[in-house]
Write a protein that holds these residues in place. Sequence first.
Motif, PDB file in Angstrom:
ATOM      1  N   ILE A  95       0.868  -1.179   0.000  1.00  0.00           N
ATOM      2  CA  ILE A  95       0.000   0.000   0.000  1.00  0.00           C
ATOM      3  C   ILE A  95       0.903   1.228   0.000  1.00  0.00           C
ATOM      4  CG2 ILE A  95      -1.764   1.258   1.320  1.00  0.00           C
ATOM      5  CD1 ILE A  95      -2.191  -1.731   2.629  1.00  0.00           C
ATOM      6  N   ILE A  96       0.826   1.987  -1.059  1.00  0.00           N
ATOM      7  CA  ILE A  96       1.661   3.198  -1.133  1.00  0.00           C
ATOM      8  C   ILE A  96       0.771   4.405  -0.850  1.00  0.00           C
ATOM      9  CG2 ILE A  96       3.195   4.596  -2.582  1.00  0.00           C
ATOM     10  CD1 ILE A  96       3.785   2.094  -4.244  1.00  0.00           C
ATOM     11  N   LEU A  97       1.103   5.144   0.182  1.00  0.00           N
ATOM     12  CA  LEU A  97       0.301   6.311   0.547  1.00  0.00           C
ATOM     13  C   LEU A  97       0.764   7.526  -0.254  1.00  0.00           C
ATOM     14  CD1 LEU A  97       0.033   5.942   4.433  1.00  0.00           C
ATOM     15  CD2 LEU A  97      -1.307   4.868   2.612  1.00  0.00           C
ATOM     16  N   LEU A 113       0.653   1.838 -15.474  1.00  0.00           N
ATOM     17  CA  LEU A 113       1.131   1.027 -14.344  1.00  0.00           C
ATOM     18  C   LEU A 113       0.100  -0.041 -13.979  1.00  0.00           C
ATOM     19  CD1 LEU A 113       2.803   3.287 -11.633  1.00  0.00           C
ATOM     20  CD2 LEU A 113       3.829   2.148 -13.602  1.00  0.00           C
ATOM     21  N   GLN A 114       0.607  -1.213 -13.614  1.00  0.00           N
ATOM     22  CA  GLN A 114      -0.266  -2.299 -13.171  1.00  0.00           C
ATOM     23  C   GLN A 114      -0.537  -2.130 -11.678  1.00  0.00           C
ATOM     24  OE1 GLN A 114      -1.376  -5.347 -14.726  1.00  0.00           O
ATOM     25  NE2 GLN A 114      -1.050  -4.193 -16.616  1.00  0.00           N
ATOM     26  N   VAL A 115      -1.382  -1.188 -11.321  1.00  0.00           N
ATOM     27  CA  VAL A 115      -1.671  -1.010  -9.902  1.00  0.00           C
ATOM     28  C   VAL A 115      -3.164  -0.799  -9.704  1.00  0.00           C
ATOM     29  CG1 VAL A 115       0.558   0.084  -9.433  1.00  0.00           C
ATOM     30  CG2 VAL A 115      -1.414   1.511  -9.929  1.00  0.00           C
ATOM     31  N   ASN A 116      -3.566  -0.924  -8.477  1.00  0.00           N
ATOM     32  CA  ASN A 116      -4.944  -0.666  -8.120  1.00  0.00           C
ATOM     33  C   ASN A 116      -4.999   0.713  -7.453  1.00  0.00           C
ATOM     34  OD1 ASN A 116      -7.643  -1.046  -7.464  1.00  0.00           O
ATOM     35  ND2 ASN A 116      -7.086  -1.927  -5.476  1.00  0.00           N
ATOM     36  N   TRP A 117      -5.739   1.612  -8.054  1.00  0.00           N
ATOM     37  CA  TRP A 117      -5.841   2.960  -7.487  1.00  0.00           C
ATOM     38  C   TRP A 117      -6.958   3.007  -6.465  1.00  0.00           C
ATOM     39  CZ3 TRP A 117      -1.827   5.819  -8.632  1.00  0.00           C
ATOM     40  CH2 TRP A 117      -1.172   5.624  -9.848  1.00  0.00           C
ATOM     41  N   VAL A 118      -6.671   3.584  -5.316  1.00  0.00           N
ATOM     42  CA  VAL A 118      -7.678   3.704  -4.261  1.00  0.00           C
ATOM     43  C   VAL A 118      -7.791   5.176  -3.921  1.00  0.00           C
ATOM     44  CG1 VAL A 118      -8.251   3.074  -1.892  1.00  0.00           C
ATOM     45  CG2 VAL A 118      -7.008   1.456  -3.348  1.00  0.00           C
ATOM     46  N   LEU A 170       9.646  -6.644  -5.511  1.00  0.00           N
ATOM     47  CA  LEU A 170       9.243  -7.674  -4.538  1.00  0.00           C
ATOM     48  C   LEU A 170       8.302  -8.660  -5.207  1.00  0.00           C
ATOM     49  CD1 LEU A 170       8.522  -5.203  -1.610  1.00  0.00           C
ATOM     50  CD2 LEU A 170      10.450  -6.807  -1.710  1.00  0.00           C
ATOM     51  N   GLU A 171       8.530  -9.930  -4.966  1.00  0.00           N
ATOM     52  CA  GLU A 171       7.744 -10.960  -5.661  1.00  0.00           C
ATOM     53  C   GLU A 171       6.345 -11.126  -5.082  1.00  0.00           C
ATOM     54  OE1 GLU A 171      10.160 -14.450  -5.690  1.00  0.00           O
ATOM     55  OE2 GLU A 171      11.607 -13.517  -7.065  1.00  0.00           O
ATOM     56  N   ASN A 172       5.438 -11.668  -5.887  1.00  0.00           N
ATOM     57  CA  ASN A 172       4.051 -11.938  -5.485  1.00  0.00           C
ATOM     58  C   ASN A 172       3.422 -10.731  -4.797  1.00  0.00           C
ATOM     59  OD1 ASN A 172       4.359 -14.584  -6.332  1.00  0.00           O
ATOM     60  ND2 ASN A 172       5.220 -15.174  -4.349  1.00  0.00           N
ATOM     61  N   ASN A 173       3.525  -9.633  -5.450  1.00  0.00           N
ATOM     62  CA  ASN A 173       3.150  -8.373  -4.833  1.00  0.00           C
ATOM     63  C   ASN A 173       1.987  -7.733  -5.577  1.00  0.00           C
ATOM     64  OD1 ASN A 173       3.219  -6.090  -3.318  1.00  0.00           O
ATOM     65  ND2 ASN A 173       5.157  -5.317  -4.107  1.00  0.00           N
ATOM     66  N   THR A 174       0.917  -7.426  -4.861  1.00  0.00           N
ATOM     67  CA  THR A 174      -0.169  -6.641  -5.443  1.00  0.00           C
ATOM     68  C   THR A 174      -0.037  -5.228  -4.896  1.00  0.00           C
ATOM     69  OG1 THR A 174      -1.533  -8.605  -5.267  1.00  0.00           O
ATOM     70  CG2 THR A 174      -2.672  -6.562  -5.777  1.00  0.00           C
ATOM     71  N   ILE A 175      -0.006  -4.250  -5.789  1.00  0.00           N
ATOM     72  CA  ILE A 175       0.254  -2.884  -5.342  1.00  0.00           C
ATOM     73  C   ILE A 175      -1.015  -2.029  -5.393  1.00  0.00           C
ATOM     74  CG2 ILE A 175       1.617  -0.786  -5.768  1.00  0.00           C
ATOM     75  CD1 ILE A 175       3.811  -2.572  -6.921  1.00  0.00           C
ATOM     76  N   HIS A 176      -1.298  -1.379  -4.283  1.00  0.00           N
ATOM     77  CA  HIS A 176      -2.409  -0.426  -4.199  1.00  0.00           C
ATOM     78  C   HIS A 176      -1.810   0.950  -3.928  1.00  0.00           C
ATOM     79  CE1 HIS A 176      -5.330  -3.754  -3.664  1.00  0.00           C
ATOM     80  NE2 HIS A 176      -4.305  -4.320  -3.047  1.00  0.00           N
ATOM     81  N   ILE A 177      -2.283   1.947  -4.636  1.00  0.00           N
ATOM     82  CA  ILE A 177      -1.780   3.295  -4.363  1.00  0.00           C
ATOM     83  C   ILE A 177      -2.947   4.170  -3.929  1.00  0.00           C
ATOM     84  CG2 ILE A 177      -0.520   5.295  -5.251  1.00  0.00           C
ATOM     85  CD1 ILE A 177       0.879   3.506  -7.217  1.00  0.00           C
ATOM     86  N   VAL A 178      -2.815   4.757  -2.741  1.00  0.00           N
ATOM     87  CA  VAL A 178      -3.876   5.611  -2.213  1.00  0.00           C
ATOM     88  C   VAL A 178      -3.614   7.039  -2.682  1.00  0.00           C
ATOM     89  CG1 VAL A 178      -5.051   6.447  -0.140  1.00  0.00           C
ATOM     90  CG2 VAL A 178      -4.080   4.124  -0.183  1.00  0.00           C
ATOM     91  N   ILE A 179      -4.578   7.576  -3.444  1.00  0.00           N
ATOM     92  CA  ILE A 179      -4.411   8.928  -3.977  1.00  0.00           C
ATOM     93  C   ILE A 179      -5.560   9.816  -3.547  1.00  0.00           C
ATOM     94  CG2 ILE A 179      -2.916   8.427  -5.954  1.00  0.00           C
ATOM     95  CD1 ILE A 179      -5.402   7.998  -7.626  1.00  0.00           C
ATOM     96  N   GLY A 180      -5.327  11.112  -3.549  1.00  0.00           N
ATOM     97  CA  GLY A 180      -6.354  12.056  -3.125  1.00  0.00           C
ATOM     98  C   GLY A 180      -6.162  13.362  -3.869  1.00  0.00           C
TER      99      GLY A 180
END
Length: 456
Positions: A6-8, A66-71, A43-53
Amino acid sequence: MNLTTIILAAGKGTRMRSQLPKVLHHIAEKPLLKHVHDTAIQLENNTIHIVIGHGAELVKKTFANLQVNWVEQTQQLGTGHAVQQVGNQISDESIALVLYGDVPLLKIKTLQLLLSKINEKTLALLTVNLQNPTGYGRIVRDNFGNVLRIVEEKDATETEKQITEGNTGILAVQGKALKKWLSQLSNNNAQGEYYLTDIIALAVAEGFEIATSSPQNEDEVLGVNDKLQLAHLERVYQLQQAQNLMSKGVTLRDPNRFDLRGSLDVGQDVEIDVNVIFEGKNQIGNNVKIGANCSIKNATIGDDVIILANCVIENAEVGANSRIGPFARLRPETVLATDTHIGNFVEIKKSVIGQGSKVNHLSYIGDSLVGKKVNIGAGTITCNYDGVNKFQTIIEDGAFIGSDTQLVAPVTVGKNATIGAGSTITKDTPDDQLTLSRSKQLSVPTWQRPVKKEKL
Ligand code: UD1
Ligand code: CA
């Protein structure tokens, strides 16, 4: 181990005093958030979520591929609240890793060390001993050295403020436990925020061990809050790249005056003088010397090339054993064969210059095909543009172009042709002949210089 990172990155970054969301500011021409993402994807087997505002749309647009999930976190109610937004997308079994979008220089090794501390009842926390911990949450430990909780600067007592072990904000723990603690956070504190840091005390209360580790260097965990810190981290990053190149054998006259904003592959015995800036993707052969103040972007430079001071090179190829500059400009789609000489105040655009050819002084060569062993005299210009369309100039092998010639394209100069100085060439010129277009020299014996008229 399955990871949920989870990237803030929702914060506004008020102190940047910029329209641009903080995480889109650059270090080495790459957005802060991209630095963090580039580390996380290692990092292996990693699902990345990025919290944006703040500036969410722009951030998403910038990283559309980018292959990420935006939150989205529409209101920034604190770091705990930010992680809450990811909610059930954190799977129970995975290890949740929290990173900050504005902490760009964190090393993969540091993360691997942190993650190696994880087991079922452990929360891994990255902490750092700081000369000046002002602004950081402080790590409160008991007499045995066990971590008890984190206290934010604004909530800390005078005694707690004396603690020099700071919270980097980076932590990892099992998803299930994290989600439970997130639901227990309150905003009953000095800033009225939901602090992620409060989960430490909740973990301790549940019998979790808090395992800490530290980065090798403090700079790794420094965040960017203003332009001063941005500039500091830019220099830290540049010095790291300079050191990496020197370890590969590159001679840098001054590693503090070197900038790489992209990538650089180098051969052996490369020497780079001060204030050289590389951008994009670059490749340099063996025995290459680059003079001071050159700006080089997406270039391929062959062996034994000398680039003298103050050259600007972009999307160009320089063949082995060539000499460029000083003050030369190679624009996109320039291809120089081996043994070429491009001298001062020469601009070359979208042209091929053949082996052993020379353009040594004050010339513009655009949209041209220049053969081998051609000599282009000082001040020669290809007139490639009629105001609407561009046309090609062809100069065949062995041609000699006299100084101050204008070649009005489309036009071909034949093999071994010679063009007399000062000519304007509008038609193709034959092989092996002298062609000139200027009027014959004439002297007027009766001519007199004008004299100044007396004022009336
Ligand atoms: C946080 C930590 C502090 C630590 C410091 C390290 C908390 C409560 N405090 O403090 O212990 O020493 O980082 O730099 O966690 N963000 C969001 N949404 C929010 C709030 C923040 O996405 O609602 C993001 C920010 O964009 C930033 C990061 O979280 O990337 C940290 O936020 P920031 O406000 O800078 O936290 P600090 O007060 O510095
Ligand atoms: Ca911060």
